[in-house]
Scaffold this motif. Structure first.
Motif, PDB file in Angstrom:
ATOM      1  N   THR A   8     -23.980 141.091  60.856  1.00  0.00           N
ATOM      2  CA  THR A   8     -23.436 141.134  62.206  1.00  0.00           C
ATOM      3  C   THR A   8     -21.919 141.010  62.120  1.00  0.00           C
ATOM      4  OG1 THR A   8     -23.579 138.742  62.476  1.00  0.00           O
ATOM      5  CG2 THR A   8     -25.513 140.033  63.122  1.00  0.00           C
ATOM      6  N   GLY A   9     -21.268 141.082  63.251  1.00  0.00           N
ATOM      7  CA  GLY A   9     -19.814 140.959  63.268  1.00  0.00           C
ATOM      8  C   GLY A   9     -19.335 139.651  62.672  1.00  0.00           C
ATOM      9  N   SER A  10     -20.131 138.584  62.837  1.00  0.00           N
ATOM     10  CA  SER A  10     -19.716 137.288  62.284  1.00  0.00           C
ATOM     11  C   SER A  10     -19.861 137.243  60.762  1.00  0.00           C
ATOM     12  CB  SER A  10     -20.527 136.157  62.920  1.00  0.00           C
ATOM     13  OG  SER A  10     -21.899 136.318  62.616  1.00  0.00           O
ATOM     14  N   ASP A  11     -20.581 138.212  60.178  1.00  0.00           N
ATOM     15  CA  ASP A  11     -20.753 138.265  58.725  1.00  0.00           C
ATOM     16  C   ASP A  11     -19.696 139.134  58.037  1.00  0.00           C
ATOM     17  OD1 ASP A  11     -23.218 136.774  58.745  1.00  0.00           O
ATOM     18  OD2 ASP A  11     -24.197 138.590  59.476  1.00  0.00           O
ATOM     19  N   LEU A  12     -18.947 139.874  58.818  1.00  0.00           N
ATOM     20  CA  LEU A  12     -17.970 140.800  58.270  1.00  0.00           C
ATOM     21  C   LEU A  12     -16.935 140.061  57.427  1.00  0.00           C
ATOM     22  CD1 LEU A  12     -17.157 143.796  58.299  1.00  0.00           C
ATOM     23  CD2 LEU A  12     -15.711 143.279  60.261  1.00  0.00           C
ATOM     24  N   HIS A  13     -16.718 140.519  56.230  1.00  0.00           N
ATOM     25  CA  HIS A  13     -15.744 139.969  55.285  1.00  0.00           C
ATOM     26  C   HIS A  13     -16.122 138.578  54.759  1.00  0.00           C
ATOM     27  CE1 HIS A  13     -13.304 143.372  56.275  1.00  0.00           C
ATOM     28  NE2 HIS A  13     -13.150 142.972  57.527  1.00  0.00           N
ATOM     29  N   VAL A  14     -17.365 138.157  54.926  1.00  0.00           N
ATOM     30  CA  VAL A  14     -17.823 136.880  54.370  1.00  0.00           C
ATOM     31  C   VAL A  14     -18.422 137.173  52.998  1.00  0.00           C
ATOM     32  CG1 VAL A  14     -19.409 134.949  54.613  1.00  0.00           C
ATOM     33  CG2 VAL A  14     -18.291 135.898  56.639  1.00  0.00           C
ATOM     34  N   ALA A  15     -17.849 136.585  51.960  1.00  0.00           N
ATOM     35  CA  ALA A  15     -18.346 136.824  50.606  1.00  0.00           C
ATOM     36  C   ALA A  15     -19.602 135.998  50.332  1.00  0.00           C
ATOM     37  CB  ALA A  15     -17.269 136.497  49.584  1.00  0.00           C
ATOM     38  N   THR A  16     -19.579 134.712  50.691  1.00  0.00           N
ATOM     39  CA  THR A  16     -20.737 133.843  50.487  1.00  0.00           C
ATOM     40  C   THR A  16     -20.818 132.810  51.601  1.00  0.00           C
ATOM     41  OG1 THR A  16     -19.544 132.211  49.153  1.00  0.00           O
ATOM     42  CG2 THR A  16     -20.633 134.004  47.957  1.00  0.00           C
ATOM     43  N   THR A  40     -32.470 128.639  60.430  1.00  0.00           N
ATOM     44  CA  THR A  40     -32.044 130.026  60.688  1.00  0.00           C
ATOM     45  C   THR A  40     -30.771 130.377  59.931  1.00  0.00           C
ATOM     46  OG1 THR A  40     -30.942 129.321  62.731  1.00  0.00           O
ATOM     47  CG2 THR A  40     -33.142 130.258  62.947  1.00  0.00           C
ATOM     48  N   GLU A  41     -29.850 129.416  59.779  1.00  0.00           N
ATOM     49  CA  GLU A  41     -28.610 129.659  59.039  1.00  0.00           C
ATOM     50  C   GLU A  41     -28.904 129.956  57.569  1.00  0.00           C
ATOM     51  OE1 GLU A  41     -25.409 126.746  61.216  1.00  0.00           O
ATOM     52  OE2 GLU A  41     -26.830 125.834  59.825  1.00  0.00           O
ATOM     53  N   ILE A  42     -29.764 129.134  56.979  1.00  0.00           N
ATOM     54  CA  ILE A  42     -30.106 129.295  55.560  1.00  0.00           C
ATOM     55  C   ILE A  42     -30.873 130.592  55.337  1.00  0.00           C
ATOM     56  CG2 ILE A  42     -31.425 128.310  53.640  1.00  0.00           C
ATOM     57  CD1 ILE A  42     -28.819 126.793  54.325  1.00  0.00           C
ATOM     58  N   GLU A  43     -31.848 130.877  56.190  1.00  0.00           N
ATOM     59  CA  GLU A  43     -32.628 132.107  56.049  1.00  0.00           C
ATOM     60  C   GLU A  43     -31.742 133.345  56.180  1.00  0.00           C
ATOM     61  OE1 GLU A  43     -35.687 131.631  58.990  1.00  0.00           O
ATOM     62  OE2 GLU A  43     -36.991 130.553  57.601  1.00  0.00           O
ATOM     63  N   HIS A  44     -30.823 133.333  57.137  1.00  0.00           N
ATOM     64  CA  HIS A  44     -29.920 134.464  57.347  1.00  0.00           C
ATOM     65  C   HIS A  44     -29.047 134.702  56.111  1.00  0.00           C
ATOM     66  CE1 HIS A  44     -27.359 137.261  59.551  1.00  0.00           C
ATOM     67  NE2 HIS A  44     -26.308 136.585  59.111  1.00  0.00           N
ATOM     68  N   ALA A  45     -28.433 133.651  55.604  1.00  0.00           N
ATOM     69  CA  ALA A  45     -27.575 133.776  54.419  1.00  0.00           C
ATOM     70  C   ALA A  45     -28.374 134.230  53.204  1.00  0.00           C
ATOM     71  CB  ALA A  45     -26.877 132.451  54.134  1.00  0.00           C
ATOM     72  N   PHE A  46     -29.592 133.725  53.053  1.00  0.00           N
ATOM     73  CA  PHE A  46     -30.444 134.126  51.924  1.00  0.00           C
ATOM     74  C   PHE A  46     -30.794 135.606  52.018  1.00  0.00           C
ATOM     75  CE2 PHE A  46     -34.436 134.921  49.813  1.00  0.00           C
ATOM     76  CZ  PHE A  46     -34.268 134.292  48.585  1.00  0.00           C
ATOM     77  N   MET A  47     -31.195 136.060  53.212  1.00  0.00           N
ATOM     78  CA  MET A  47     -31.607 137.456  53.374  1.00  0.00           C
ATOM     79  C   MET A  47     -30.441 138.429  53.153  1.00  0.00           C
ATOM     80  SD  MET A  47     -34.785 137.315  53.730  1.00  0.00           S
ATOM     81  CE  MET A  47     -35.205 138.965  54.207  1.00  0.00           C
ATOM     82  N   LEU A  48     -29.216 137.987  53.404  1.00  0.00           N
ATOM     83  CA  LEU A  48     -28.046 138.821  53.127  1.00  0.00           C
ATOM     84  C   LEU A  48     -27.648 138.771  51.651  1.00  0.00           C
ATOM     85  CD1 LEU A  48     -25.760 138.045  56.201  1.00  0.00           C
ATOM     86  CD2 LEU A  48     -27.040 140.150  55.758  1.00  0.00           C
ATOM     87  N   GLY A  49     -28.264 137.860  50.887  1.00  0.00           N
ATOM     88  CA  GLY A  49     -27.914 137.723  49.472  1.00  0.00           C
ATOM     89  C   GLY A  49     -26.596 137.026  49.252  1.00  0.00           C
ATOM     90  N   ARG A  50     -26.191 136.181  50.209  1.00  0.00           N
ATOM     91  CA  ARG A  50     -24.876 135.548  50.141  1.00  0.00           C
ATOM     92  C   ARG A  50     -24.934 134.027  50.100  1.00  0.00           C
ATOM     93  NH1 ARG A  50     -21.759 139.182  54.692  1.00  0.00           N
ATOM     94  NH2 ARG A  50     -22.166 141.188  53.703  1.00  0.00           N
ATOM     95  N   LEU A  51     -26.102 133.465  49.862  1.00  0.00           N
ATOM     96  CA  LEU A  51     -26.242 132.012  49.878  1.00  0.00           C
ATOM     97  C   LEU A  51     -25.936 131.407  48.518  1.00  0.00           C
ATOM     98  CD1 LEU A  51     -27.061 129.449  51.434  1.00  0.00           C
ATOM     99  CD2 LEU A  51     -29.428 129.913  50.762  1.00  0.00           C
ATOM    100  N   ILE A  52     -25.077 130.398  48.511  1.00  0.00           N
ATOM    101  CA  ILE A  52     -24.743 129.610  47.323  1.00  0.00           C
ATOM    102  C   ILE A  52     -25.099 128.163  47.646  1.00  0.00           C
ATOM    103  CG2 ILE A  52     -22.844 128.768  45.869  1.00  0.00           C
ATOM    104  CD1 ILE A  52     -23.339 131.716  45.462  1.00  0.00           C
ATOM    105  N   ILE A  53     -25.719 127.475  46.704  1.00  0.00           N
ATOM    106  CA  ILE A  53     -26.060 126.063  46.879  1.00  0.00           C
ATOM    107  C   ILE A  53     -25.174 125.252  45.938  1.00  0.00           C
ATOM    108  CG2 ILE A  53     -27.878 124.319  46.794  1.00  0.00           C
ATOM    109  CD1 ILE A  53     -28.526 126.535  48.787  1.00  0.00           C
ATOM    110  N   ALA A  54     -24.348 124.384  46.506  1.00  0.00           N
ATOM    111  CA  ALA A  54     -23.445 123.549  45.714  1.00  0.00           C
ATOM    112  C   ALA A  54     -24.008 122.139  45.636  1.00  0.00           C
ATOM    113  CB  ALA A  54     -22.066 123.525  46.337  1.00  0.00           C
TER     114      ALA A  54
END
Length: 88
Positions: A8-16, A40-54
């Protein structure tokens, strides 16, 4: 055909998207572990392939999204990281 996951627009230019793993195995949105990460935040980031766990001493790429949470591994032990339920 495979299902598509669109950014979505809020994901534009977000690397992770970074979630922070606490010793209680829960995910948080901040390094101070004050705000629990929502499902929902975690699922969304995971489905985009951009989730990092620190974690305190490691950084993980999640290997699976399960009903109980996100699964990470250090190469020997798999750990399920839980997230907060969505409100409402």
């Amino acid at each position: 055909m495979l299902n598509s996951n669109y950014e979505t627009g809020s994901d534009l230019h977000v690397a992770t998207y970074t979630a922070y793993l606490h010793t209680d195995k829960k995910l948080y949105t901040d390094a101070a572990h004050k705000t629990p990460a929502k499902k929902t935040e975690i699922e969304h980031a995971f489905m985009l392939g951009r989730l990092i766990i620190a974690a305190a001493d490691k950084t993980y790429l999640p290997i699976a999204l399960a009903a109980g949470g996100v699964v990470v591994t250090d190469g020997t032990t798999a750990t399920t990281c839980t997230m907060a339920a969505d409100e409402g």
